[in-house]
Design a protein around this motif. Structure first.
Motif, PDB file in Angstrom:
ATOM      1  N   ALA A  24      14.082  -4.169  13.808  1.00 22.42           N
ATOM      2  CA  ALA A  24      14.339  -3.790  12.309  1.00 22.42           C
ATOM      3  C   ALA A  24      13.948  -2.339  12.010  1.00 22.42           C
ATOM      4  N   PRO A  25      14.546  -1.825  11.115  1.00 24.99           N
ATOM      5  CA  PRO A  25      14.645  -0.644  10.945  1.00 24.99           C
ATOM      6  C   PRO A  25      12.952  -0.209  10.430  1.00 24.99           C
ATOM      7  N   ASN A  26      12.210   0.872  10.521  1.00 28.34           N
ATOM      8  CA  ASN A  26      11.301   1.197  10.126  1.00 28.34           C
ATOM      9  C   ASN A  26      11.292   1.351   8.511  1.00 28.34           C
ATOM     10  N   ILE A  27      10.270   0.867   7.733  1.00 26.72           N
ATOM     11  CA  ILE A  27      10.249   0.954   6.205  1.00 26.72           C
ATOM     12  C   ILE A  27       8.825   1.346   5.776  1.00 26.72           C
ATOM     13  N   GLU A  28       8.987   2.024   4.677  1.00 29.49           N
ATOM     14  CA  GLU A  28       7.663   2.169   3.951  1.00 29.49           C
ATOM     15  C   GLU A  28       7.708   1.784   2.539  1.00 29.49           C
ATOM     16  N   PHE A  29       6.707   1.285   2.182  1.00 33.23           N
ATOM     17  CA  PHE A  29       6.467   0.544   0.450  1.00 33.23           C
ATOM     18  C   PHE A  29       5.479   1.576  -0.176  1.00 33.23           C
ATOM     19  N   HIS A  30       5.881   2.315  -1.118  1.00 36.68           N
ATOM     20  CA  HIS A  30       4.954   3.370  -1.941  1.00 36.68           C
ATOM     21  C   HIS A  30       4.534   2.520  -2.983  1.00 36.68           C
ATOM     22  N   ALA A  31       3.284   2.766  -3.252  1.00 32.22           N
ATOM     23  CA  ALA A  31       2.985   2.069  -4.858  1.00 32.22           C
ATOM     24  C   ALA A  31       3.600   2.676  -5.938  1.00 32.22           C
ATOM     25  N   SER A  32       3.897   3.999  -5.660  1.00 31.49           N
ATOM     26  CA  SER A  32       4.347   4.678  -6.870  1.00 31.49           C
ATOM     27  C   SER A  32       5.546   4.121  -7.174  1.00 31.49           C
ATOM     28  N   GLU A  33       6.336   3.487  -6.258  1.00 33.55           N
ATOM     29  CA  GLU A  33       7.410   2.553  -6.680  1.00 33.55           C
ATOM     30  C   GLU A  33       7.474   1.501  -7.714  1.00 33.55           C
ATOM     31  N   ILE A  34       6.261   1.181  -7.624  1.00 34.42           N
ATOM     32  CA  ILE A  34       6.143   0.203  -8.897  1.00 34.42           C
ATOM     33  C   ILE A  34       5.132   0.645  -9.828  1.00 34.42           C
ATOM     34  N   ASP A  35       4.839   1.890  -9.992  1.00 35.07           N
ATOM     35  CA  ASP A  35       4.155   2.575 -11.068  1.00 35.07           C
ATOM     36  C   ASP A  35       2.692   2.427 -10.899  1.00 35.07           C
ATOM     37  N   ARG A  36       2.307   2.230  -9.712  1.00 39.12           N
ATOM     38  CA  ARG A  36       0.789   2.149  -9.304  1.00 39.12           C
ATOM     39  C   ARG A  36       0.210   3.457  -8.527  1.00 39.12           C
ATOM     40  N   ASP A  37      -0.828   3.665  -8.661  1.00 41.08           N
ATOM     41  CA  ASP A  37      -1.634   4.531  -7.967  1.00 41.08           C
ATOM     42  C   ASP A  37      -1.678   4.056  -6.342  1.00 41.08           C
ATOM     43  N   ALA A  38      -1.900   2.765  -6.237  1.00 44.60           N
ATOM     44  CA  ALA A  38      -2.297   2.313  -4.934  1.00 44.60           C
ATOM     45  C   ALA A  38      -2.191   0.777  -5.095  1.00 44.60           C
ATOM     46  N   PHE A  39      -1.638   0.226  -3.909  1.00 44.39           N
ATOM     47  CA  PHE A  39      -1.539  -1.187  -3.750  1.00 44.39           C
ATOM     48  C   PHE A  39      -2.759  -2.074  -4.098  1.00 44.39           C
ATOM     49  N   GLY A  40      -3.830  -1.394  -3.669  1.00 43.81           N
ATOM     50  CA  GLY A  40      -5.133  -2.144  -3.420  1.00 43.81           C
ATOM     51  C   GLY A  40      -6.171  -1.227  -2.958  1.00 43.81           C
ATOM     52  N   ILE A  41      -7.400  -1.748  -2.501  1.00 44.62           N
ATOM     53  CA  ILE A  41      -8.472  -1.158  -1.966  1.00 44.62           C
ATOM     54  C   ILE A  41      -8.994  -1.877  -0.768  1.00 44.62           C
ATOM     55  N   ASN A  42      -8.972  -1.114   0.256  1.00 44.40           N
ATOM     56  CA  ASN A  42      -9.411  -1.752   1.377  1.00 44.40           C
ATOM     57  C   ASN A  42     -11.236  -1.367   1.564  1.00 44.40           C
ATOM     58  N   ILE A  43     -11.747  -2.371   1.833  1.00 44.91           N
ATOM     59  CA  ILE A  43     -13.262  -2.417   1.763  1.00 44.91           C
ATOM     60  C   ILE A  43     -14.101  -3.230   2.842  1.00 44.91           C
ATOM     61  N   LEU A  44     -15.081  -2.762   3.543  1.00 44.57           N
ATOM     62  CA  LEU A  44     -15.606  -3.600   4.515  1.00 44.57           C
ATOM     63  C   LEU A  44     -16.203  -4.841   3.794  1.00 44.57           C
ATOM     64  N   ASN A  45     -16.095  -5.985   4.583  1.00 42.96           N
ATOM     65  CA  ASN A  45     -16.556  -7.124   3.999  1.00 42.96           C
ATOM     66  C   ASN A  45     -18.181  -7.080   3.808  1.00 42.96           C
ATOM     67  N   ALA A  46     -18.786  -6.461   4.622  1.00 40.32           N
ATOM     68  CA  ALA A  46     -20.523  -6.361   4.705  1.00 40.32           C
ATOM     69  C   ALA A  46     -20.669  -5.423   3.081  1.00 40.32           C
TER      70      ALA A  46
END
Length: 405
Positions: free
Chosen positions: A86-108
């Protein structure tokens, strides 16, 4: 014998259990959380879409933003080295009018935030560390016996007690289990270069190899491998393991240094036959178990909690009764079934050496790359299931949540 009376009893001291207890208490239900001490968890979770919206209603989004890292770009690289790639692909949050898709946080860190919030809600939320030894559901209430000898009388029992759920067992709800010929290695690491909020998922012949940003020049890693290979990897010296990870990342983040001891566990899945019975409902891994692919596990569990609270608010007159549990069961069925099928299909497609499967996967990713509308629809559905069907209504609403996503 002491009897404690509460409207809702949540059983399970993990993240979904705390999330359910906080959400129900915030919605005005007198809640008790029966939460034996959970083991230390060094993994991280990418909180996305409705999970963040829910945690914002609980007043926690500011602390989560300070402890986590925004995910602005998601990149997929086919590293299978097969004939049809498959070709490499990038999904940018800005494409759906968001600054970010989410937040990654340590479970602890997330657990620390949840526990602090629970300790501040003592007017509607009681937390005890006992274990449940028996569950007896009646027509109009349920009785729980605790290891301390105390009794809890409640209208609704929420099973957030994991894949070996006592709540599920007491309700006679069957569960379908399956396994994969893979193990997942999870760890955190520091790196030489900035990640710039980019998460990179390498698709390999043994499964995904996924780097997810953490604050600073740090990232978390989920590395799916054959079980025998995973055993060798986790036993490698830290310097050797660091070099292996840098090689797998093709040095996109420069030199790598592993933090702490890696963890490894076999990949498996499970799905309950239903999600509610009289006086009992299931959330999180009591209802469904996912391999750590596509950030589905905790996010799906928090969507369970969201639908549970809605069902509880619709049925305050008979909390935990047949109508309420049936309502919740209907609400969760489609979401859990589609996510289970999607994650299973993705994982098995990587393992398959069949040329038609490789070709189909390559063609699907190519379509996403070439068709912006399809790509944006997929991104919206990934962030918030069903949102593609509500776009006109959402576009007219200002997002007043104090979040960067």
């Amino acid at each position: 014998m002491t009897e404690i009376r509460r409207e809702v009893a949540v059983i399970g001291g993990g993240l979904v259990g705390y999330g359910a207890a906080l959400g129900l208490a915030k919605a005005g239900f007198e809640t008790i959380l029966i939460a034996p001490q959970a083991p230390d968890d060094r993994r991280s979770t990418a909180l996305i879409g409705s999970s963040l919206d829910f945690l914002a209603t609980c007043g926690l989004i500011g602390e989560i933003e300070r402890a986590g890292e925004p995910l602005r770009v998601m990149r997929i690289i086919d590293d299978t080295m097969r004939l049809f790639r498959a070709p490499n692909i990038e999904f940018h949050a800005s494409e759906i009018d968001r600054d970010a898709f989410g937040i990654n946080i340590l479970n602890a860190d997330l657990m620390r935030i949840f526990r602090a919030a629970a300790s501040a809600m003592t007017d509607r939320l009681t937390v005890i560390s006992d274990a449940v030894t028996s569950i007896d559901a009646k027509e109009d209430h349920a009785h729980l016996t605790l290891s301390s000898g105390e009794m809890v009388r409640t209208g609704l029992v929420v099973g957030a007690d994991g894949r070996r759920s006592r709540v599920r067992e007491s309700a006679g709800i069957s569960v379908r289990n399956w396994s994969y010929p893979q193990s997942a290695i999870v760890l955190n690491f520091g790196h030489q270069r900035d990640h710039d909020g980019v998460s990179t998922e390498f698709h390999t012949r043994t499964g995904p190899f996924t780097q997810v940003p953490l604050p600073g020049r740090r990232s978390s890693l989920v590395w799916v491998e054959r079980p025998e290979t995973a055993d060798l990897i986790v036993s490698a010296r830290p310097d050797r393991l660091s070099r292996m990870i840098e090689d797998r990342l093709h040095s996109i983040l420069g030199a790598v240094e592993v933090e702490g001891e890696p963890q490894s566990f076999p990949l498996s899945g499970a799905a309950a036959s239903r999600f509610g019975a009289e006086r009992r409902v299931l959330v999180g891994e009591a209802a469904h178990v996912f391999p750590p692919i596509g950030a589905q596990g905790l996010n799906l569990g928090l969507r369970d909690v969201i639908d549970l609270i809605k069902a509880a608010e619709r049925h305050r007159d008979d909390l935990g009764g047949r109508r309420m549990t049936a309502d919740y069961d209907r609400a969760r069925g489609a979401d859990i079934a589609t996510r289970t099928a999607a994650v299973d299909l993705l994982n098995r497609s990587l393992l398959s050496g069949l040329l038609p499967v490789q070709l189909a996967r390559s063609a699907g990713v190519s379509l996403l790359s070439r068709l912006p509308l399809l790509r944006r629809t997929l991104m919206r559905e990934g962030v918030e299931p069903g949102s593609s069907f509500r776009l006109p209504a959402r576009s007219a609403r200002r997002d007043d949540r104090p979040s960067s996503v």
